[in-house]
Design a protein around this motif. Sequence first.
Motif, PDB file in Angstrom:
ATOM      1  N   ALA A   1      -5.151  63.980 -36.613  1.00 51.31           N
ATOM      2  CA  ALA A   1      -5.976  65.165 -36.360  1.00 51.31           C
ATOM      3  C   ALA A   1      -6.605  65.678 -37.651  1.00 51.31           C
ATOM      4  N   VAL A   2      -5.854  65.623 -38.751  1.00 58.39           N
ATOM      5  CA  VAL A   2      -6.394  66.058 -40.041  1.00 58.39           C
ATOM      6  C   VAL A   2      -7.562  65.184 -40.460  1.00 58.39           C
ATOM      7  N   SER A   3      -7.376  63.881 -40.396  1.00 62.23           N
ATOM      8  CA  SER A   3      -8.421  62.955 -40.847  1.00 62.23           C
ATOM      9  C   SER A   3      -9.661  63.027 -39.975  1.00 62.23           C
ATOM     10  N   GLU A   4      -9.495  63.485 -38.745  1.00 64.29           N
ATOM     11  CA  GLU A   4     -10.640  63.559 -37.843  1.00 64.29           C
ATOM     12  C   GLU A   4     -11.346  64.908 -37.887  1.00 64.29           C
ATOM     13  N   GLY A   5     -10.889  65.792 -38.762  1.00 62.72           N
ATOM     14  CA  GLY A   5     -11.662  67.015 -38.945  1.00 62.72           C
ATOM     15  C   GLY A   5     -10.965  68.330 -38.730  1.00 62.72           C
ATOM     16  N   THR A   6      -9.631  68.384 -38.804  1.00 59.88           N
ATOM     17  CA  THR A   6      -8.950  69.664 -38.709  1.00 59.88           C
ATOM     18  C   THR A   6      -9.368  70.536 -39.892  1.00 59.88           C
ATOM     19  N   TYR A   7      -9.588  71.801 -39.627  1.00 54.40           N
ATOM     20  CA  TYR A   7     -10.143  72.678 -40.653  1.00 54.40           C
ATOM     21  C   TYR A   7      -9.056  73.434 -41.407  1.00 54.40           C
ATOM     22  N   PRO A   8      -9.402  73.993 -42.571  1.00 56.48           N
ATOM     23  CA  PRO A   8      -8.413  74.706 -43.389  1.00 56.48           C
ATOM     24  C   PRO A   8      -7.772  75.869 -42.646  1.00 56.48           C
ATOM     25  N   PRO A   9      -6.504  76.153 -42.916  1.00 54.81           N
ATOM     26  CA  PRO A   9      -5.770  77.179 -42.169  1.00 54.81           C
ATOM     27  C   PRO A   9      -6.083  78.609 -42.596  1.00 54.81           C
ATOM     28  N   TRP A  10      -6.874  78.787 -43.658  1.00 53.59           N
ATOM     29  CA  TRP A  10      -7.152  80.152 -44.098  1.00 53.59           C
ATOM     30  C   TRP A  10      -8.343  80.772 -43.350  1.00 53.59           C
ATOM     31  N   ILE A  11      -8.907  80.063 -42.395  1.00 54.01           N
ATOM     32  CA  ILE A  11      -9.997  80.612 -41.593  1.00 54.01           C
ATOM     33  C   ILE A  11      -9.453  81.065 -40.246  1.00 54.01           C
ATOM     34  N   ALA A  12      -9.678  82.338 -39.916  1.00 54.60           N
ATOM     35  CA  ALA A  12      -9.234  82.897 -38.635  1.00 54.60           C
ATOM     36  C   ALA A  12     -10.413  82.984 -37.678  1.00 54.60           C
ATOM     37  N   GLY A  13     -10.149  82.775 -36.413  1.00 49.07           N
ATOM     38  CA  GLY A  13     -11.187  82.936 -35.405  1.00 49.07           C
ATOM     39  C   GLY A  13     -12.016  81.687 -35.182  1.00 49.07           C
ATOM     40  N   SER A  14     -12.858  81.756 -34.162  1.00 42.63           N
ATOM     41  CA  SER A  14     -13.705  80.630 -33.781  1.00 42.63           C
ATOM     42  C   SER A  14     -14.984  80.619 -34.611  1.00 42.63           C
ATOM     43  N   ASP A  15     -15.823  79.601 -34.397  1.00 45.19           N
ATOM     44  CA  ASP A  15     -17.099  79.522 -35.106  1.00 45.19           C
ATOM     45  C   ASP A  15     -17.973  80.739 -34.803  1.00 45.19           C
ATOM     46  N   GLU A  16     -17.917  81.220 -33.560  1.00 44.46           N
ATOM     47  CA  GLU A  16     -18.744  82.365 -33.173  1.00 44.46           C
ATOM     48  C   GLU A  16     -18.285  83.655 -33.830  1.00 44.46           C
ATOM     49  N   GLU A  17     -17.035  83.695 -34.303  1.00 44.66           N
ATOM     50  CA  GLU A  17     -16.500  84.907 -34.918  1.00 44.66           C
ATOM     51  C   GLU A  17     -16.619  84.887 -36.433  1.00 44.66           C
ATOM     52  N   ASN A  18     -17.302  83.882 -36.968  1.00 47.99           N
ATOM     53  CA  ASN A  18     -17.501  83.751 -38.405  1.00 47.99           C
ATOM     54  C   ASN A  18     -18.961  83.415 -38.690  1.00 47.99           C
ATOM     55  N   TYR A  19     -19.307  83.461 -39.965  1.00 48.26           N
ATOM     56  CA  TYR A  19     -20.637  83.012 -40.349  1.00 48.26           C
ATOM     57  C   TYR A  19     -20.804  81.542 -39.959  1.00 48.26           C
TER      58      TYR A  19
ATOM     59  N   ASN B   1     -16.683  88.479 -42.706  1.00 50.22           N
ATOM     60  CA  ASN B   1     -17.526  87.588 -41.904  1.00 50.22           C
ATOM     61  C   ASN B   1     -17.107  86.124 -41.997  1.00 50.22           C
ATOM     62  N   THR B   2     -16.160  85.821 -42.871  1.00 51.14           N
ATOM     63  CA  THR B   2     -15.551  84.488 -42.903  1.00 51.14           C
ATOM     64  C   THR B   2     -14.063  84.576 -42.537  1.00 51.14           C
ATOM     65  N   GLY B   3     -13.678  85.713 -41.954  1.00 52.10           N
ATOM     66  CA  GLY B   3     -12.290  85.930 -41.562  1.00 52.10           C
ATOM     67  C   GLY B   3     -12.155  86.348 -40.115  1.00 52.10           C
ATOM     68  N   GLY B   4     -13.137  85.937 -39.288  1.00 59.60           N
ATOM     69  CA  GLY B   4     -13.059  86.213 -37.861  1.00 59.60           C
ATOM     70  C   GLY B   4     -13.468  87.618 -37.457  1.00 59.60           C
ATOM     71  N   LYS B   5     -14.190  88.359 -38.346  1.00 57.62           N
ATOM     72  CA  LYS B   5     -14.520  89.753 -38.053  1.00 57.62           C
ATOM     73  C   LYS B   5     -16.022  89.985 -37.843  1.00 57.62           C
ATOM     74  N   VAL B   6     -16.795  88.934 -37.609  1.00 59.57           N
ATOM     75  CA  VAL B   6     -18.238  89.109 -37.432  1.00 59.57           C
ATOM     76  C   VAL B   6     -18.540  90.099 -36.315  1.00 59.57           C
ATOM     77  N   MET B   7     -17.865  89.948 -35.175  1.00 60.80           N
ATOM     78  CA  MET B   7     -18.179  90.771 -34.011  1.00 60.80           C
ATOM     79  C   MET B   7     -17.596  92.179 -34.098  1.00 60.80           C
ATOM     80  N   ALA B   8     -16.875  92.479 -35.154  1.00 55.36           N
ATOM     81  CA  ALA B   8     -16.433  93.860 -35.377  1.00 55.36           C
ATOM     82  C   ALA B   8     -17.588  94.709 -35.870  1.00 55.36           C
TER      83      ALA B   8
END
Length: 572
Positions: free
Chosen positions: A182-200, A554-561
Motif C-alpha cells: 500500500a505504501v509503494s502504491e501511493g499511501t500518503y504521509p500521516p501528518w495530513i488530516a482530512g480528505s482532498d476536498e478538505e485541504n488545498y 488549509n493543509t490540515g483538513g480545515k478548508v471548509m471551516a
Amino acid sequence: MGSSFPCQICVVGFLCGVCLTSLFLAALTSFGTFQLGPISFSSTMLFSVAASDSSSSSVSLVTHSECDFKLKQAEQLSESNSNNEGDEDERVSLLYSAWNAELTKSKTGGGGNYLMKDGVNVPDIPNAPHLENCKAKTKLYGRLDQRTGNESFPPWTSWKGFLDTHPVASSIEQIKELKYQAVSEGTYPPWIAGSDEENYPMTRKVQRDIWIHQHPVDCRDPNVKFLVADWERLPGFGIGAQIAGMCGLLAIAISEGRVLVANYYNRADHDGCKASSRSSWSCYFFPETSQECRQRAFELMKSEEARNNGIVTIKESYTSKHIWAGPTPRKWGAPWSYLQPTTDVNGSLLVSHRKMDRRWWRAQAVRYLMRFPTEYTCNLLNEARHAAFGTIAAKMVIESLAGGWPKQSGEKERSEINEYVWSNHKPWIPRPLLSMHVRMGDKACEMKVVEFEGYMELADRIRRHFPNLNNIWLSTEMQEVIEKTKKYPHWNFHYTKVRRQARANMSMANYEASLGRETSTNYPLVNFLMAVDSDFFVGALGSTWSFLIDGMRNTGGKVMAGYLSVNKDRFW
C-alpha cells in the motif's frame, strides 16, 4: 323509629345533617386556613371547637413538630449540598495539582510518589484528557519520519498511528507485505488530516513528494546537491517572516533539485533547547532533512570545489527578491488556480487575487516544515492546555467517576484499545473553539489595523450560525485587547499568561527583547499550533502570522471551516 312516616323523615334528615357537617369539618381541616368575608378560620381553631383542650394541645404539638422536622431537613439538605460542592471543589483542585505534578515530572524526569502526603497514589490518578504522552508521541513521529531498513518509504500504512506498532502488525508476514505494498502504491504521509476536498488541492501528494525530495535514499550520491541556509536573523524579522523566508528557500531548492538544509536558527538559541537541538529548528519541529544529509551538506560546505561547481549553495547565492518573491515550483502544475473560495473579507468570499500561487505554496511549505512537533514543543502545548483548560477537565473527570476520588481508585486499566487505538486521538479541548489572532501595535505601518471590536463582530457572525460556540483562544501582543475581553461576558476567553505591550508604539523587536528569547519564541508557537487545531479562525490576512496560520489550517483538513479576515493581504 317505628312505622310513622313523619318520624322516619325526621331521623333521615338528622343523619344527613350529621354527615354533611362531618364532611364540611374534614374539608376545612385539609385546607387549613380559609376566609369568609372578614373572618379568618384555621384548622387549629376548628379542632379546638370540636375537641377538648388537651386534645387541641396535642394536635397543635404534632403540627408544630412536623414543621420543625421539615425545617431541620431543609437545613441539613442545604448544608449537605454546600458540603458536597465544597468537597467537589477540593477534589477538582487536588486532581488539577496531581496532573500538574505529573506534567512537571514528565519534563524533569523526576520520580517518587510525591502526592502521598495528600493521600494520592500516582497509579490512582485518572487520565488527563487534555494532555499528551509526549515521549510516546515523539517516538512514534520518529518512526514515521524515517525509512525502515532497505524500504523506499517510511511505514506510512493504512494502519493509523500506534496501531501500526501492534504486535500482530509485525508478526504476520502477509499483513506486512500488504501494508508495504500500500505504501509503494501511493499511501500518503500521516501528518495530513482530512480528505482532498478538505485541504488545498493536491496537498497529500505534494507533502509526499516534498518528503521524498528532502530524504534521498543515499545522501552521498554524487548527483545529490544541497542548499544550506541560516534562518533570517535581522532584528526586524518576526517569526512569521523567518518562516516565510524559509518557504521561499524550499521553493528554490525544489526547483533546482537541491536538498534544503536549514542551519542556524537564532530563536532556538536559548537554554530550553538542549544539546544538538540548540540553535536549530529541530528544537521545535522535526528537521527538514535526515541527519545523514545534514552531515554530507556540511562536509561539502568545507570543499571549495563543491561550492565552485554548484554542488552546494548558500542563502547568499540568491537575491532577496528571488527568495521572497520567486516563482512557485511548477512540478505539480497550477493547483492554486482552483482553490476553493472559503475566505471571507467584508462579507464576501475571496475568489482570486494576484498571489494565489504564493498562498498555496507557503501553505504546503509551512505544513512540511511543521509536520511533526518535537517532545519539547509537545510539552509546551501540554502546559498551555493545562493552564487554560486543566480545571475544566478536572471537573469533567471528577463528575464522570462513580465514586469519590481519591478515596475510590481512578487507576487506569491497561487495555489494547487504549494503547493502540484511542491513543491516536488528539488531546481534549473545549469544542467548538474559535481562535482569534489580533495584530495591532507597530503593524499599522504595514496594514490596516482593526480594533478588537471588529474581530468580535466576526466572532458573533460565526456564533449566529453555530450557537454552541462559546470559547475563544485569543492571541495578541496588546494588553489593551485582554482588558477589552471584560466587555464580552457571554464569551469564554482563554490565552497564554505572558506580559503584553502596554503601548501601541512599541516595536515588536523591542517587545520580544523585553520578554527574552525563550519566552518570545515559545508562546507565539503555542498560539500558532492552538490556532491550527481550533474549529474556527478569525484574523488579519495582512499579518504574515495569520497568513501562515491560514495555510496550516488549509493543509490540515480545515478548508471548509472557512476563515474570516478583518482585512486583505497588503500585496493583493
